[in-house]
Design a protein around this motif. Sequence first.
Motif, PDB file in Angstrom:
ATOM      1  N   SER A  32       0.826  -1.214   0.000  1.00 60.78           N
ATOM      2  CA  SER A  32       0.000   0.000   0.000  1.00 60.78           C
ATOM      3  C   SER A  32       0.859   1.261   0.000  1.00 60.78           C
ATOM      4  CB  SER A  32      -0.962  -0.007   1.196  1.00 60.78           C
ATOM      5  OG  SER A  32      -1.912  -1.034   1.064  1.00 60.78           O
ATOM      6  N   GLU A  33       1.833   1.267  -0.925  1.00 62.10           N
ATOM      7  CA  GLU A  33       2.708   2.442  -1.028  1.00 62.10           C
ATOM      8  C   GLU A  33       1.996   3.600  -1.712  1.00 62.10           C
ATOM      9  OE1 GLU A  33       6.987   3.867  -2.955  1.00 62.10           O
ATOM     10  OE2 GLU A  33       6.273   1.830  -3.303  1.00 62.10           O
ATOM     11  N   SER A  34       1.122   3.280  -2.656  1.00 67.83           N
ATOM     12  CA  SER A  34       0.518   4.335  -3.468  1.00 67.83           C
ATOM     13  C   SER A  34      -0.910   3.967  -3.820  1.00 67.83           C
ATOM     14  CB  SER A  34       1.328   4.524  -4.756  1.00 67.83           C
ATOM     15  OG  SER A  34       1.262   3.336  -5.550  1.00 67.83           O
ATOM     16  N   LEU A  35      -1.634   4.933  -4.315  1.00 72.58           N
ATOM     17  CA  LEU A  35      -3.000   4.678  -4.771  1.00 72.58           C
ATOM     18  C   LEU A  35      -3.005   3.666  -5.905  1.00 72.58           C
ATOM     19  CD1 LEU A  35      -4.262   8.380  -4.733  1.00 72.58           C
ATOM     20  CD2 LEU A  35      -4.916   6.568  -3.134  1.00 72.58           C
ATOM     21  N   MET A  39       7.065  -4.704   5.854  1.00 70.14           N
ATOM     22  CA  MET A  39       6.445  -4.138   4.664  1.00 70.14           C
ATOM     23  C   MET A  39       6.682  -2.628   4.617  1.00 70.14           C
ATOM     24  SD  MET A  39       5.165  -6.585   2.952  1.00 70.14           S
ATOM     25  CE  MET A  39       5.610  -8.273   3.396  1.00 70.14           C
ATOM     26  N   ALA A  40       7.144  -2.160   3.476  1.00 66.01           N
ATOM     27  CA  ALA A  40       7.526  -0.755   3.353  1.00 66.01           C
ATOM     28  C   ALA A  40       6.343   0.119   2.975  1.00 66.01           C
ATOM     29  CB  ALA A  40       8.635  -0.602   2.312  1.00 66.01           C
ATOM     30  N   HIS A  41       6.356   1.311   3.534  1.00 66.71           N
ATOM     31  CA  HIS A  41       5.497   2.447   3.184  1.00 66.71           C
ATOM     32  C   HIS A  41       4.155   2.463   3.923  1.00 66.71           C
ATOM     33  CE1 HIS A  41       8.497   3.493   0.276  1.00 66.71           C
ATOM     34  NE2 HIS A  41       8.380   2.312  -0.316  1.00 66.71           N
ATOM     35  N   GLN A  59       1.399  -9.673  13.387  1.00 69.39           N
ATOM     36  CA  GLN A  59       2.590  -9.092  14.019  1.00 69.39           C
ATOM     37  C   GLN A  59       3.648  -8.710  12.985  1.00 69.39           C
ATOM     38  OE1 GLN A  59       3.329 -12.309  16.986  1.00 69.39           O
ATOM     39  NE2 GLN A  59       2.799 -10.768  18.515  1.00 69.39           N
ATOM     40  N   THR A  60       3.169  -8.204  11.867  1.00 73.15           N
ATOM     41  CA  THR A  60       4.040  -7.758  10.779  1.00 73.15           C
ATOM     42  C   THR A  60       4.461  -6.309  11.012  1.00 73.15           C
ATOM     43  OG1 THR A  60       2.951  -9.250   9.211  1.00 73.15           O
ATOM     44  CG2 THR A  60       4.158  -7.384   8.280  1.00 73.15           C
ATOM     45  N   SER A  61       5.745  -6.022  10.767  1.00 72.37           N
ATOM     46  CA  SER A  61       6.274  -4.677  10.987  1.00 72.37           C
ATOM     47  C   SER A  61       6.156  -3.820   9.736  1.00 72.37           C
ATOM     48  CB  SER A  61       7.742  -4.747  11.411  1.00 72.37           C
ATOM     49  OG  SER A  61       7.879  -5.338  12.670  1.00 72.37           O
ATOM     50  N   LEU A  62       6.222  -2.509   9.948  1.00 73.73           N
ATOM     51  CA  LEU A  62       6.172  -1.543   8.858  1.00 73.73           C
ATOM     52  C   LEU A  62       7.452  -0.717   8.817  1.00 73.73           C
ATOM     53  CD1 LEU A  62       2.498  -0.298   9.190  1.00 73.73           C
ATOM     54  CD2 LEU A  62       3.515  -1.255   7.104  1.00 73.73           C
ATOM     55  N   ALA A  63       7.917  -0.442   7.610  1.00 77.37           N
ATOM     56  CA  ALA A  63       9.049   0.460   7.398  1.00 77.37           C
ATOM     57  C   ALA A  63       8.504   1.801   6.921  1.00 77.37           C
ATOM     58  CB  ALA A  63      10.014  -0.119   6.374  1.00 77.37           C
TER      59      ALA A  63
END
Length: 445
Positions: free
Chosen positions: A243-246, A276-278, A294-298
């Motif tokens: 979900s980095e962008s539309l 997962m980034a963004h 329990q997934t992390s975000l960058a």
Amino acid sequence: MITYQIVFEGAIISSATFDKADFTPEVLTCVDQSGTIDRVISATDNDYQSVKQAAIDSNILRKIPKDCYLLPGFTDLHIHAPQWPQAGLALDKPLNEWLNTYTFPLESKFKNLEFAEKVYQNLVAELLANGTTTGLYFGSIHTDANLILAKICGYLGQRAFIGKVVMDNPEQTPDYYRDASSEVALSETEVFIQQMLDLHQQTGADITPVITPRFVPSCTEETLRGLGQLAQQYDLPIQSHCSESLWEDQYAIDHFKLRDAQVLDKYGLLTDKAVMAHGTQLSDTDLTLFEQRQTSLAHCPISNAYFGNSVMRVNEVITKNINVGLGTDISGGFSLSIYRNMQQAIMSSQMLQDSGQKQARLSAANAFYLATIGGADALHINSGQIKVGFKADLQIVQDQYFAVSSNEPQEIFERLVYHTNKENIKQVYVSGKLVHNNLGENNGK
């Protein structure tokens, strides 16, 4: 008495919680032979002087100057290693044009191993010089080039998590730069995993292979499924974009009738070892899924200003018990400095609040937590804090305005967050070993 590898004498700054950084003015930070912090001894402790004297006698005392401070090293959760030569270029272009006109042609050059070695040698050295002691890397599709990156990280002393990028969807990837088929993508990924594990075994380098689908649009369903199975089989970390962008969000809905996060979860790619980034477009339902897995975000604040179509709701994500760290996203982000990204995270959060998002503002303490504890927790490493039992991943940072500004602890801390640049980072250590020295040969102790 334990024989230490090195003992630091001086002030330390270390994140305590998301909202608080601790400043301790005079301590001995004792690092054992394994590179772990064995003790943090206050000047008021009974054996402070005896431990200090023993360190002097053994020639292992590193006295930190009064205008310098010992900080934890940083973890960068999102680096596209082969994009380093284009950092800062074409950021005024739409994402699709930026990828197809600039990024994919550049990444395809990494089949040339001499080119790869030249770029990666420079990149890793620059990251260390900027205080990044652990990096989570996207490589290219080329197994041999990715192994060169791993060897350089090992040689220069950086802890590295590295993924062979997987991209096999002919509808979304160019014919000159893609995995030839799903079968090839998965077999090459497994070869890379095994060679990385062998390299770690042979050299002792702190390197880990990572399952790396570029993102949902670039991979076929068969490949996403196979990567999820490999992650489970080898019990490995996973990284991708989410979900980095539309456009990315809409692609998942159009092609899978699912949200981006749901597609990744369907194929076993959202786990407690995944980063997962963004996440600028994550919905409340997506966040619930991230919390469950329990997934992390960058959080990549500089890059998101160009390509994210929004700002990640960091405070809200944290309140949902989802771990967040920082990523530079070289080269969607132009700067490999985590300091620069901390600053942008704070600025972007203020703009998010001004646009109507309640309680969105981040403080210097919040950003520092993301850069240290948040990033280390995402990769399940005991790093990011100056604390007994943690890896001695450290940076000695000079306060360039020490002589003219307030010396109140909170103000020193905020000044370091906002003003530190590469020249102010005097030394960097990974597991107690000196990996960057900006003091000259005779000033290391």
